[in-house]
Motif scaffolding. Structure first.
Motif, PDB file in Angstrom:
ATOM      1  N   ASP A 128       0.881  -1.270   0.035  1.00  0.00           N
ATOM      2  CA  ASP A 128       0.051   0.030  -0.178  1.00  0.00           C
ATOM      3  C   ASP A 128       0.812   1.393  -0.047  1.00  0.00           C
ATOM      4  OD1 ASP A 128      -2.136  -1.388   0.152  1.00  0.00           O
ATOM      5  OD2 ASP A 128      -2.315  -1.537   2.002  1.00  0.00           O
ATOM      6  N   ASP A 129       2.031   1.195  -0.759  1.00  0.00           N
ATOM      7  CA  ASP A 129       2.711   2.663  -1.098  1.00  0.00           C
ATOM      8  C   ASP A 129       3.446   2.801   0.292  1.00  0.00           C
ATOM      9  OD1 ASP A 129       2.198   2.777  -3.640  1.00  0.00           O
ATOM     10  OD2 ASP A 129       0.514   4.005  -3.017  1.00  0.00           O
ATOM     11  N   ARG A 130       3.635   1.842   1.240  1.00  0.00           N
ATOM     12  CA  ARG A 130       4.317   2.034   2.503  1.00  0.00           C
ATOM     13  C   ARG A 130       5.478   1.052   2.556  1.00  0.00           C
ATOM     14  NH1 ARG A 130      -0.590   2.844   6.272  1.00  0.00           N
ATOM     15  NH2 ARG A 130      -1.094   4.880   5.930  1.00  0.00           N
ATOM     16  N   PRO A 131       6.567   1.432   2.948  1.00  0.00           N
ATOM     17  CA  PRO A 131       7.681   0.462   3.093  1.00  0.00           C
ATOM     18  C   PRO A 131       7.398  -0.465   4.491  1.00  0.00           C
ATOM     19  CG  PRO A 131       8.459   2.439   3.636  1.00  0.00           C
ATOM     20  CD  PRO A 131       7.073   2.842   3.038  1.00  0.00           C
ATOM     21  N   ILE A 132       7.409  -1.731   4.281  1.00  0.00           N
ATOM     22  CA  ILE A 132       7.248  -2.511   5.497  1.00  0.00           C
ATOM     23  C   ILE A 132       8.591  -2.854   6.286  1.00  0.00           C
ATOM     24  CG2 ILE A 132       6.108  -4.841   6.384  1.00  0.00           C
ATOM     25  CD1 ILE A 132       4.153  -2.719   5.104  1.00  0.00           C
ATOM     26  N   TRP A 133       9.466  -3.452   5.338  1.00  0.00           N
ATOM     27  CA  TRP A 133      10.954  -3.481   5.805  1.00  0.00           C
ATOM     28  C   TRP A 133      11.838  -3.088   4.822  1.00  0.00           C
ATOM     29  CZ3 TRP A 133      12.908  -7.269   2.555  1.00  0.00           C
ATOM     30  CH2 TRP A 133      12.358  -8.004   2.183  1.00  0.00           C
ATOM     31  N   LEU A 134      13.203  -3.038   5.213  1.00  0.00           N
ATOM     32  CA  LEU A 134      14.323  -2.469   4.222  1.00  0.00           C
ATOM     33  C   LEU A 134      15.273  -3.328   5.024  1.00  0.00           C
ATOM     34  CD1 LEU A 134      15.039   0.728   2.946  1.00  0.00           C
ATOM     35  CD2 LEU A 134      16.757  -0.419   3.923  1.00  0.00           C
ATOM     36  N   THR A 135      16.299  -3.756   3.738  1.00  0.00           N
ATOM     37  CA  THR A 135      17.376  -4.658   4.145  1.00  0.00           C
ATOM     38  C   THR A 135      18.520  -4.273   3.407  1.00  0.00           C
ATOM     39  OG1 THR A 135      17.098  -6.595   2.889  1.00  0.00           O
ATOM     40  CG2 THR A 135      16.309  -6.654   5.118  1.00  0.00           C
ATOM     41  N   PHE A 136      19.766  -4.315   3.588  1.00  0.00           N
ATOM     42  CA  PHE A 136      20.808  -4.043   2.560  1.00  0.00           C
ATOM     43  C   PHE A 136      22.063  -5.031   2.877  1.00  0.00           C
ATOM     44  CE2 PHE A 136      21.957  -1.159   6.139  1.00  0.00           C
ATOM     45  CZ  PHE A 136      23.237  -1.334   6.037  1.00  0.00           C
ATOM     46  N   LYS A 137      22.945  -4.911   2.099  1.00  0.00           N
ATOM     47  CA  LYS A 137      24.327  -5.736   2.159  1.00  0.00           C
ATOM     48  C   LYS A 137      25.188  -4.991   1.607  1.00  0.00           C
ATOM     49  CE  LYS A 137      26.950  -9.630   1.221  1.00  0.00           C
ATOM     50  NZ  LYS A 137      27.023 -11.147   0.596  1.00  0.00           N
ATOM     51  N   ILE A 138      26.345  -4.564   2.214  1.00  0.00           N
ATOM     52  CA  ILE A 138      27.521  -3.694   1.922  1.00  0.00           C
ATOM     53  C   ILE A 138      28.789  -4.462   2.371  1.00  0.00           C
ATOM     54  CG2 ILE A 138      29.013  -1.959   2.359  1.00  0.00           C
ATOM     55  CD1 ILE A 138      26.529  -0.350   3.494  1.00  0.00           C
ATOM     56  N   SER A 139      29.661  -4.687   1.144  1.00  0.00           N
ATOM     57  CA  SER A 139      30.870  -5.525   1.482  1.00  0.00           C
ATOM     58  C   SER A 139      31.928  -5.147   0.788  1.00  0.00           C
ATOM     59  CB  SER A 139      30.685  -7.145   1.106  1.00  0.00           C
ATOM     60  OG  SER A 139      30.565  -7.357  -0.337  1.00  0.00           O
ATOM     61  N   LYS A 140      33.069  -5.060   1.313  1.00  0.00           N
ATOM     62  CA  LYS A 140      34.294  -4.708   0.863  1.00  0.00           C
ATOM     63  C   LYS A 140      35.365  -5.781   0.783  1.00  0.00           C
ATOM     64  CE  LYS A 140      33.654   0.210   2.139  1.00  0.00           C
ATOM     65  NZ  LYS A 140      34.349   1.368   2.962  1.00  0.00           N
ATOM     66  N   GLU A 141      36.218  -5.969  -0.137  1.00  0.00           N
ATOM     67  CA  GLU A 141      37.183  -7.252  -0.002  1.00  0.00           C
ATOM     68  C   GLU A 141      38.633  -6.785  -0.805  1.00  0.00           C
ATOM     69  OE1 GLU A 141      37.177 -11.694  -1.320  1.00  0.00           O
ATOM     70  OE2 GLU A 141      35.129 -10.632  -0.825  1.00  0.00           O
ATOM     71  N   ASN A 142      39.503  -6.929  -0.137  1.00  0.00           N
ATOM     72  CA  ASN A 142      40.634  -6.920  -1.050  1.00  0.00           C
ATOM     73  C   ASN A 142      41.692  -8.270  -0.456  1.00  0.00           C
ATOM     74  OD1 ASN A 142      42.422  -6.429   1.110  1.00  0.00           O
ATOM     75  ND2 ASN A 142      41.838  -4.253   1.016  1.00  0.00           N
ATOM     76  N   ILE A 143      42.786  -8.570  -0.991  1.00  0.00           N
ATOM     77  CA  ILE A 143      43.647  -9.522  -0.533  1.00  0.00           C
ATOM     78  C   ILE A 143      43.987  -9.606   0.997  1.00  0.00           C
ATOM     79  CG2 ILE A 143      46.048 -10.492  -0.751  1.00  0.00           C
ATOM     80  CD1 ILE A 143      46.160  -9.091  -3.472  1.00  0.00           C
ATOM     81  N   PHE A 144      43.859  -8.603   1.642  1.00  0.00           N
ATOM     82  CA  PHE A 144      44.165  -8.564   3.157  1.00  0.00           C
ATOM     83  C   PHE A 144      43.196  -8.381   4.047  1.00  0.00           C
ATOM     84  CE2 PHE A 144      47.788  -6.897   0.716  1.00  0.00           C
ATOM     85  CZ  PHE A 144      48.745  -7.917   0.993  1.00  0.00           C
ATOM     86  N   TYR A 145      41.909  -7.953   3.418  1.00  0.00           N
ATOM     87  CA  TYR A 145      40.879  -7.367   4.215  1.00  0.00           C
ATOM     88  C   TYR A 145      39.286  -7.681   3.855  1.00  0.00           C
ATOM     89  CZ  TYR A 145      37.979  -3.806   6.740  1.00  0.00           C
ATOM     90  OH  TYR A 145      37.034  -3.347   7.347  1.00  0.00           O
ATOM     91  N   THR A 146      38.431  -8.119   4.685  1.00  0.00           N
ATOM     92  CA  THR A 146      37.178  -8.408   4.158  1.00  0.00           C
ATOM     93  C   THR A 146      36.141  -7.702   5.495  1.00  0.00           C
ATOM     94  OG1 THR A 146      37.617 -10.413   3.224  1.00  0.00           O
ATOM     95  CG2 THR A 146      35.290 -10.135   3.666  1.00  0.00           C
ATOM     96  N   SER A 147      35.224  -6.878   4.748  1.00  0.00           N
ATOM     97  CA  SER A 147      34.235  -6.424   5.781  1.00  0.00           C
ATOM     98  C   SER A 147      32.918  -6.440   5.072  1.00  0.00           C
ATOM     99  CB  SER A 147      34.540  -4.811   5.859  1.00  0.00           C
ATOM    100  OG  SER A 147      33.416  -4.188   6.492  1.00  0.00           O
ATOM    101  N   THR A 148      31.861  -6.847   5.857  1.00  0.00           N
ATOM    102  CA  THR A 148      30.494  -6.848   5.486  1.00  0.00           C
ATOM    103  C   THR A 148      29.578  -6.313   6.517  1.00  0.00           C
ATOM    104  OG1 THR A 148      31.121  -9.300   4.546  1.00  0.00           O
ATOM    105  CG2 THR A 148      28.755  -8.574   5.017  1.00  0.00           C
ATOM    106  N   ILE A 149      28.590  -5.457   5.916  1.00  0.00           N
ATOM    107  CA  ILE A 149      27.616  -5.080   6.822  1.00  0.00           C
ATOM    108  C   ILE A 149      26.203  -5.397   6.385  1.00  0.00           C
ATOM    109  CG2 ILE A 149      26.688  -2.694   7.859  1.00  0.00           C
ATOM    110  CD1 ILE A 149      29.424  -1.524   7.022  1.00  0.00           C
ATOM    111  N   LEU A 150      25.496  -6.038   7.331  1.00  0.00           N
ATOM    112  CA  LEU A 150      23.872  -6.443   7.044  1.00  0.00           C
ATOM    113  C   LEU A 150      23.342  -5.422   7.892  1.00  0.00           C
ATOM    114  CD1 LEU A 150      24.444 -10.083   7.093  1.00  0.00           C
ATOM    115  CD2 LEU A 150      24.575  -8.646   5.262  1.00  0.00           C
ATOM    116  N   GLY A 151      22.093  -5.039   7.112  1.00  0.00           N
ATOM    117  CA  GLY A 151      21.300  -4.062   7.830  1.00  0.00           C
ATOM    118  C   GLY A 151      19.841  -4.185   7.784  1.00  0.00           C
ATOM    119  N   GLU A 152      18.872  -4.283   8.602  1.00  0.00           N
ATOM    120  CA  GLU A 152      17.522  -4.357   8.442  1.00  0.00           C
ATOM    121  C   GLU A 152      16.847  -3.367   9.185  1.00  0.00           C
ATOM    122  OE1 GLU A 152      17.455  -9.137   8.657  1.00  0.00           O
ATOM    123  OE2 GLU A 152      17.282  -8.264  10.506  1.00  0.00           O
TER     124      GLU A 152
END
Length: 189
Positions: A128-152
């Motif tokens: 009904d044109d209203r958000p009920i929930w919202l999720t996202f995934k952010i990730s960064k990666e290289n040879i030495f480092y990995t980072s992931t953020i999940l949000g809801e």
């Protein structure tokens, strides 16, 4: 005198015309429609609805949990939900970097293969044109480092305000153990 007046007038006209076409300067109406769901605008609007509600927070750092109850100001809410502002993909450099599809009542933006962005996916369930929930995934990666953020974020349909949210960050540096932080908050009316 007439020649210099015409030269000045022509110069001003040329200057105004070149500014209109300069990169980074939007023409009127150009930014009226955003190509992707406005995550930052949604979160900003929801924060403005919150007053003196108490938040029951559970913070887990590498498996160790702590529960607290806090009342957040508007600025503290912005800090608390900062990861959602970082998940906004409505930037000129990302205008064609994501696919958009609708699966039932869920809008999905997914990073296209070969495109570079730390934001990998955004999902929004809209009824009904209203958000009920919202999720996202952010990730960064290289040879030495990995980072992931999940949000809801989940909305309370009765109050039309944020009901509860979760942000989880995992970071792994080569040769070290992974660090995990999860914040879960439930807004108390």
């Amino acid at each position: 005198m007439r020649i210099s007046l015409f030269v000045v007038f022509g110069f001003v006209l040329t200057l105004l015309n070149s500014c209109e076409n300069a990169p980074g300067i939007a023409k009127p109406g150009e930014l009226d429609v955003l190509p992707y769901y406005d995550v930052a605008g949604f979160v900003e609007a929801e924060i403005s609805k919150l007053g003196n509600e108490t938040v029951r927070k559970i913070t887990r750092i590498n498996g160790k949990e702590e529960s607290t109850e806090v009342t957040l100001s508007q600025e503290e809410w912005k800090e608390e939900l900062d990861a959602f502002f970082r998940a906004d993909i409505n930037k000129p450099s990302m205008v064609s970097a994501f696919s958009t599809e609708v699966k039932g009542d869920v809008l999905v933006h997914r990073l296209l293969p070969g495109e570079k962005s730390p934001v990998k996916e955004i999902k929004v369930r809209i009824i009904d044109d209203r958000p009920i929930w919202l999720t996202f995934k952010i990730s960064k990666e290289n040879i030495f480092y990995t980072s992931t953020i999940l949000g809801e974020i989940y909305m309370n349909q009765r109050t039309q305000k944020i009901d509860h949210y979760s942000i989880e960050t995992t970071q792994k540096i080569m040769f070290l153990d992974a660090n995990n932080l999860r914040i879960k908050g439930a807004v108390q009316p």
